[in-house]
Write an enzyme that holds these catalytic residues in place. Sequence first.
Site, PDB file in Angstrom:
ATOM      1  N   ASP A  62      17.937 108.541  57.010  1.00  0.00           N
ATOM      2  CA  ASP A  62      17.052 107.466  57.455  1.00  0.00           C
ATOM      3  C   ASP A  62      16.410 106.829  56.223  1.00  0.00           C
ATOM      4  O   ASP A  62      15.702 107.492  55.464  1.00  0.00           O
ATOM      5  CB  ASP A  62      15.991 108.024  58.396  1.00  0.00           C
ATOM      6  CG  ASP A  62      15.162 106.931  59.062  1.00  0.00           C
ATOM      7  OD1 ASP A  62      14.981 105.862  58.439  1.00  0.00           O
ATOM      8  OD2 ASP A  62      14.711 107.126  60.200  1.00  0.00           O
ATOM      9  N   THR A  95      15.795  99.393  57.472  1.00  0.00           N
ATOM     10  CA  THR A  95      15.277  99.687  56.133  1.00  0.00           C
ATOM     11  C   THR A  95      16.391  99.704  55.091  1.00  0.00           C
ATOM     12  O   THR A  95      16.296  99.051  54.044  1.00  0.00           O
ATOM     13  CB  THR A  95      14.552 101.046  56.137  1.00  0.00           C
ATOM     14  OG1 THR A  95      13.612 101.078  57.195  1.00  0.00           O
ATOM     15  CG2 THR A  95      13.842 101.268  54.831  1.00  0.00           C
ATOM     16  N   THR A  96      17.456 100.441  55.381  1.00  0.00           N
ATOM     17  CA  THR A  96      18.556 100.547  54.425  1.00  0.00           C
ATOM     18  C   THR A  96      19.232  99.201  54.205  1.00  0.00           C
ATOM     19  O   THR A  96      19.536  98.812  53.066  1.00  0.00           O
ATOM     20  CB  THR A  96      19.579 101.578  54.921  1.00  0.00           C
ATOM     21  OG1 THR A  96      18.915 102.837  55.148  1.00  0.00           O
ATOM     22  CG2 THR A  96      20.687 101.774  53.905  1.00  0.00           C
ATOM     23  N   ASP A 403      13.258 106.002  66.241  1.00  0.00           N
ATOM     24  CA  ASP A 403      14.014 104.784  65.963  1.00  0.00           C
ATOM     25  C   ASP A 403      14.777 104.324  67.196  1.00  0.00           C
ATOM     26  O   ASP A 403      14.871 103.124  67.470  1.00  0.00           O
ATOM     27  CB  ASP A 403      14.982 105.024  64.801  1.00  0.00           C
ATOM     28  CG  ASP A 403      14.264 105.162  63.467  1.00  0.00           C
ATOM     29  OD1 ASP A 403      13.066 104.816  63.420  1.00  0.00           O
ATOM     30  OD2 ASP A 403      14.885 105.607  62.493  1.00  0.00           O
TER      31      ASP A 403
END
Length: 551
Positions: A62, A95-96, A403
């Site tokens: 994550d 995010t990534t 998530d």
Amino acid sequence: MSSSMSLGLINPKAESLRVAAAQLTNISAAKGIQSILKTNLGPRGTLKMLVGGAGDIKLTKDGSILLGEMQIQHPTAVLIARTASDMDNITGDGTTSNVLLTGEILKQAERHLAEGVHPRVIIDGFDAAREQLLKTLDEVKVKPEDFADRELLLNVARTSLRTKLDETLTKLLTEIVVDSLLTIRKPGKPIDLFMVEIQTMRHRRTTDSKLVKGLVLDHGARHPDMPKRVENAFIFTCNVDFEYTKPEHNTVLNVSSNKERELMVEAEHRTIDDKVDKVIELKRKACATKTKDGKEPSFVIMNQKGIDPTALDRFAKEGILALRRCKRRNMERLTLACGGTQVNSLDDMNVDCLGRAGLVYEQVLGEEKYTFVEQVENPFSVTILVKGPNNFLINQIKDAIRDGLRAVNNAITDQHLVPGGGAFEIAGYLALRKLADSKDVQARHKTGIEVISEALLVIPKTLSENSGFDKTESLSKLVEAHKHGVFAGLDLETGEAMDPAAAGVWDNYRVKRQMLYSSIVISTQLLLVDEIMKAGKSQGSQNQAQGPDMM
């Protein structure tokens, strides 16, 4: 006089990097943090092992967890990490992808900077590129007919969870996540995710995790003679003291004899006994009518405040299961799950304030006690019970569930979805290439548009690379499919082009939109940095101490 000399006069301990060095530093930091997270993208991404100073271990891919746990020192990398983490706080995902896109934009811009192109020329085309991408996003987004369709929401949750967990756990948790939100959803009102409690239990296997349409409390009864399992129970939620409490203000009470002291203690006990008598009377009144199968209903007390041993003993003799010092958040969720209202004064107590639950039982694991409240009617609060043999697996599942919950909630709130598998990025790439080749765009804007278009391809390229396929071959297949009018994404099992909508691969609309905004904005700001200054704090404190003498 140059700015570096001026800075040296102001603060001799200050450090600075001028134009070329500053840009190179920012770009290197962005590429560095990009390379760390790159291998984690997608369902086929790898895991990172984080080892804390005390030896605690965390396995995760994550991006939000990694950026929060890693000790990042470089200021530019910290800035990118904070921007991506803020996006996770807003949308719950991406995010990534945000870090990868930001790093790739700066990487593509580096080629032009090396050729002597001014940063302003590059970023002038960023705004035009962003407007075109947002327009393309609105064109490709899909609005399903019914967002209460369970199968559609299962696909949304599965897409999110597959990027963080293995296939077996994903299959189990997908149904748990969707069913929990459909249970607490109220027509015409936004979903309150705080009504989904995630309770952990270090026990058995991760596949034993389940959804409890009710509550799981992390404490139990405090009397050995109280029943451990009751059925068809009335739930009495209250915030009442069943024990003597000290006054809030300092008081002094003088007694002249032991008899007066005994009378005072007796009066204190009588106050508690009166409260207990009222509750027992309510219990007998509520449980007077037997159920259809001839059994007498049970009675459970959930109290936010304390219950002294004498009161607990009387409740136990009456067959009442009483829990004391329940957490405040559980008190609110109890009334939503079981019905009834919370009582703050016994004067307001009546049968109508009682909730109902079909089953209440206690489970003991070592020294830990858990109380389950199940079989409730129309619950608007549920509990996801996460089980696992060790803490790092439990934490990994908890993060993935959060998530997944936000992904499904985003889909219901947005009322739109975007086909996944890198399909939007390919469509955006082609749209920007078409825009750059058109005569309606100023010549100085084309460089920035080309930078953004090439940077978008980092998402499908990374998905292909992490799945073990040749990224150039996979990319050419996707581009070819789009040119033939097929809105295709990458099949991570075969490396071929596939229809994301038919395969049930969906991304959140707000995640894509926020990713475009934040990554382009932070890239613009970093490209405009022409000097990095690190001032010495000690020198600043000396200046303040000397005051007017420095003038």
